[in-house]
Design a protein around this motif. Structure first.
Motif, PDB file in Angstrom:
ATOM      1  N   TYR A 232      -8.631  -1.108 -10.126  1.00 19.49           N
ATOM      2  CA  TYR A 232      -8.121  -0.234  -9.067  1.00 19.49           C
ATOM      3  C   TYR A 232      -8.271  -0.890  -7.715  1.00 19.49           C
ATOM      4  CZ  TYR A 232      -8.116   3.409 -12.595  1.00 19.49           C
ATOM      5  OH  TYR A 232      -7.850   4.134 -13.714  1.00 19.49           O
ATOM      6  N   THR A 233      -7.242  -0.786  -6.914  1.00 20.93           N
ATOM      7  CA  THR A 233      -7.318  -1.297  -5.550  1.00 20.93           C
ATOM      8  C   THR A 233      -6.911  -0.191  -4.597  1.00 20.93           C
ATOM      9  OG1 THR A 233      -6.709  -3.492  -6.272  1.00 20.93           O
ATOM     10  CG2 THR A 233      -6.475  -3.022  -3.923  1.00 20.93           C
ATOM     11  N   ASP A 234      -7.791   0.097  -3.647  1.00 16.07           N
ATOM     12  CA  ASP A 234      -7.443   1.064  -2.616  1.00 16.07           C
ATOM     13  C   ASP A 234      -6.976   0.242  -1.419  1.00 16.07           C
ATOM     14  OD1 ASP A 234      -7.380   2.827  -0.549  1.00 16.07           O
ATOM     15  OD2 ASP A 234      -9.422   3.594  -0.819  1.00 16.07           O
ATOM     16  N   LYS A 247      -2.889   3.877  -0.440  1.00 15.73           N
ATOM     17  CA  LYS A 247      -2.706   4.285  -1.836  1.00 15.73           C
ATOM     18  C   LYS A 247      -3.652   3.487  -2.724  1.00 15.73           C
ATOM     19  CE  LYS A 247       0.123   4.726  -5.714  1.00 15.73           C
ATOM     20  NZ  LYS A 247       1.289   5.218  -6.355  1.00 15.73           N
ATOM     21  N   THR A 248      -4.044   4.115  -3.839  1.00 11.17           N
ATOM     22  CA  THR A 248      -4.831   3.406  -4.836  1.00 11.17           C
ATOM     23  C   THR A 248      -3.889   2.967  -5.942  1.00 11.17           C
ATOM     24  OG1 THR A 248      -6.730   4.769  -4.360  1.00 11.17           O
ATOM     25  CG2 THR A 248      -6.760   3.566  -6.430  1.00 11.17           C
ATOM     26  N   SER A 250      -3.110   0.486  -9.517  1.00 10.72           N
ATOM     27  CA  SER A 250      -3.757  -0.110 -10.679  1.00 10.72           C
ATOM     28  C   SER A 250      -2.660  -0.732 -11.534  1.00 10.72           C
ATOM     29  CB  SER A 250      -4.504   0.966 -11.467  1.00 10.72           C
ATOM     30  OG  SER A 250      -3.621   1.993 -11.826  1.00 10.72           O
TER      31      SER A 250
END
Ligand code: HEM
Lengths: 436, 283
Positions: A232-234, A247-248, A250
């Motif tokens: 996950y990357t925010d 946005k998060t 994945s």
């Protein structure tokens, strides 16, 4: 235009309207595409591709699918398809919308034919009745010596192959748009970093946008059973320093901003430090396995790090400091979370904890919508061609003696001879039932 | 518990497939109606066992059957049997069984001979494979490839009957091939089956492209598996054209159908085992 040039353009048109050429092109494309799966390709196996003999490299066999001549073949196929489709358009239009009832017996399809005898008026009426019941569209012709009809069902099926062919052209146009107007890039950054979009490494195309990307956090999340859930990357988009979107994302859940899409592609571990120089502190994120370095401003000191993977709850790192181009570290040490060390009297370094590094694929491809349109047309065309086959029944009624007559009906047998025949039989039996 | 049930289903599938294949052979030679019925029933049993094995696998692993070659082959076998049974019932064509069933039999034999238990167990899938599009991808592949297997068998029957007819000149052929449908019918059936499968193969490639676009941002990357599915697609497009435009019915069309299925098989086995694979998650 002179005679000979007209000849020439006619000849070219003829060549491109030939299906033989089309099929030959398809065959050649399939064959060369197969070669590309055997010869190593630069995109997929760069080292192996470079080891291939120079002649093959020059001829484009190691980047076959983007080689000029491969694209040329695709272009020829497109021209071929367009010419073929143009030529067939009128015919299909006529067969679909301008059907004319048979004017004599010979015009009724010969192969698939049946005859019904009966009373003239009753036959006429029941034919119309059955046609309406079974959902045909039909045209009638009432002449002094005969009465005839032609009827069609599932008429859009006629367009199936044309739509299929044009869809292929649409697909090629979509791919072309993507390679002309799009770009493809990649970056890997640690949580907390901000970078301008122009700074990412681009493998195709050019970036004209100017916003920045900030990685707020990056996480490798595991499920309770130990399997990987997802990465996950925010992330935030900054336009002149202001956050305008966040946005998060994945894997399989990309994020799109102004036509540019970010895809979660990779993940790596890293460590977060605070470096304090002359009372000013700034965050530093470094990748595990010495994959990235930090050069303190105004110095020639380079810092790299390795994460310690032990059973202890508190994470710790090993760090090494190099000076200039020196091969040996001039300072090494280990830090636990929260610990601080002085680096060569130049700055102080505090290890704050672990930080994720996220690898994002960045893409702009204005051709993608065209590709999806092409896919839709392709499928629609194929469904029409194979699952929606038109049925054309025509017939002519000729009087035999007084009020009695013969109705000869026939069906154009398309590709499926036996199902057309069944349909004709069924039509005849419905009509026969009705006149009784 | 569920795992052992799945293994039991797998072996029931193997046994039922082997038996029904043998019974179809015997039926072809003996014309005994009872044996023919039994063969059909066993095929139904095999299909049910296959479907259960796949469903159990999906329950235990929590995803579509695509984490390894075992799962793919299992769905392939299921697709062949489903399309075959449909054809048998719809066209009253039991003699086809003797030519179709060896294919799932060989595929199952391949699983037993070449895949150890650890290659068959459900594996964790990487995040990239967690997508609903892939479920459609597998489903369409299953029926498309199943149908291509059936058209392959029809083409083999065509060629067998054709060569017998040549040998015996004008007289109607005798022996086993006399139980086959007429040459025209075999040819037309093969065409129908390909016509059913071609849009499905297209849909399979398209859903694959949609998924790839979600996962990596490229709908088409020319990796060997993609390329070979495109080649397969082109061969069948050639088949459809040659047949409808040049009246390439019969022998030529039959050879193309065989060639197309060879490409199908190569897309799976060849790409996974012979070429330097990139579609490595399928291994
Ligand atoms: C890109 C690859 C192509 C695809 C996917 C494709 C697909 C199809 C399909 C599905 C049909 C209907 C066939 C049937 O109903 O049996 C068809 C028919 C046809 N195709 Fe193609 N085609 C392709 C390339 C070409 C080329 C290059 C030509 C010639 C220039 C061509 C000419 C024709 C013609 C003349 C028909 C007959 C239409 C009819 O029967 O009404 N196709 N094609």
């Amino acid at each position: 235009m002179t005679e000979s040039s007209k000849d020439l353009s006619d000849r070219i048109w003829d060549i491109f309207s030939s299906m033989k050429l089309g099929l030959a092109l398809l065959g050649i494309i399939a064959f060369t595409a197969a070669i590309g799966t055997v010869v190593p390709q630069i995109d997929q196996a760069p080292q192996k591709a470079e080891a291939v003999s120079q002649l093959w490299i020059t001829m484009g066999f190691t980047h076959l699918y983007s080689a000029v001549w491969f694209r040329f073949l695709l272009g020829l196929l497109c021209i071929n398809l367009i010419v073929c489709s143009t030529q067939r358009f009128r015919g299909i239009y006529k067969r679909t919308f301008k059907l004319t009832p048979p004017s004599n017996l010979a015009r009724v399809p010969q192969k698939n034919r049946l005859v019904i005898q009966g009373e003239l008026v009753a036959l006429r009426e029941s034919v119309q009745e059955v046609l309406i019941q079974e959902g045909f569209r039909f045209t009638l012709s009432d002449q002094p010596d005969h009465w005839s009809f032609i009827a069609i069902k599932r008429r859009l099926g006629n367009w199936g192959s044309l739509v299929t062919h044009l869809s292929f052209v649409v697909l090629v146009v979509g791919a072309l748009l993507g390679s002309l107007l799009g770009f493809k890039g990649y970056f890997m950054e640690g949580a907390g970093t901000t970078l301008p979009i122009q700074a990412i490494e681009v493998s195709k195309g050019l970036i004209s946008e100017t916003f920045s990307v900030r990685i707020n956090s990056a996480e490798d999340r595991l499920l309770p059973n130990g399997e990987r859930d997802n990465w996950y990357t925010d992330m935030s988009i900054l336009e002149s320093g202001q956050e305008v979107a966040r946005k998060t994302l994945s894997v399989n859940h990309p994020f799109k901003y102004k036509g540019i899409t970010f895809y979660q592609a990779n993940f790596a571990d890293g460590a977060l430090f605070t470096a304090e120089i002359n009372g000013k502190s700034s965050p530093v994120v470094l990748r595990d396995h010495r994959q990235s370095f930090y050069q303190a401003p105004g110095t020639d000191l380079f810092l790299v790090t390795n994460l310690e993977r032990n059973l202890a709850k508190t994470p710790s790192v090993v760090f090494q400091v190099y000076k200039g181009t020196g091969n040996e570290p001039i300072q090494t040490g280990q830090l636990k979370s929260g610990e601080t060390v002085n680096v060569q009297g130049a700055y102080s370094l505090t290890f704050d904890g672990l930080a994720g590094f996220t690898g994002l694929q960045v893409k702009k491809d204005p051709g993608v919508v065209v590709i999806w349109l092409g896919c839709g047309l392709l499928l629609g065309g194929l469904l029409l061609a194979f699952y929606w086959q038109p049925l054309v029944i025509s017939g002519i009624l000729q009087s035999e003696s007084g009020k009695q007559g013969n109705l000869t009906v026939g069906a154009l047998s398309g590709k499926m001879t036996d199902s057309t025949h069944k349909a004709l039989e069924q039509f005849v039996s419905s009509v026969t039932k009705m006149i009784r | 518990m569920l795992e052992s049930l799945e293994i039991a289903m797998f072996y029931s599938l193997v046994i039922a497939t082997t038996l029904c294949m043998l019974l179809y052979f015997v039926w072809l030679g003996s014309k005994n109606e009872l044996i023919g019925r039994l063969a059909t029933y066993l095929t139904i049993v095999a299909l049910i066992a296959n479907v259960f094995a796949i469903i159990l696998r999906m329950i235990t692993s929590g995803h579509a059957p695509l984490s390894n070659g075992y799962e793919f082959l299992l769905t392939f076998v299921g697709g062949i049997m489903a399309v075959y049974l449909f054809t048998e019932f719809r066209y009253k064509l039991r003699s086809l069984g003797a030519f179709v069933m060896p294919i799932p039999f060989l595929l199952l034999l391949f699983i037993i001979m070449s895949m150890g238990p650890d290659e068959r167990i459900a594996q964790a899938i990487p995040p990239a494979l967690k997508s609903q599009w892939l479920t459609f991808h597998v489903l369409t592949a299953m029926f498309a490839y199943g149908a291509f297997a059936v058209s392959f068998s029809l083409a083999i029957m065509y060629l067998l009957k054709f060569s017998k007819k040549e040998d015996e000149k004008k007289s109607e052929p005798k022996g086993i091939v006399s139980r086959f449908p007429s040459l025209e019918r075999l040819d037309e059936l093969a065409y129908k089956v390909v016509g059913f499968a071609f849009p499905l193969l297209s849909l399979c490639i398209i859903t694959g492209a949609i998924w790839a676009n979600y996962a990596w941002g490229t709908y088409w990357s020319w990796d060997p598996k993609e390329t070979w599915s495109l080649i397969t697609w082109i061969i069948y497009a050639g088949y459809l054209h040659a047949r409808s435009m040049y009246g390439w019915k019969g022998k030529g069309a039959a050879w193309l159908a065989i060639f197309g299925f060879v490409a199908v098989i190569f897309t799976f086995f060849g790409v996974n085992y012979l070429l330097p694979g990139l579609h490595s998650y399928a291994q």
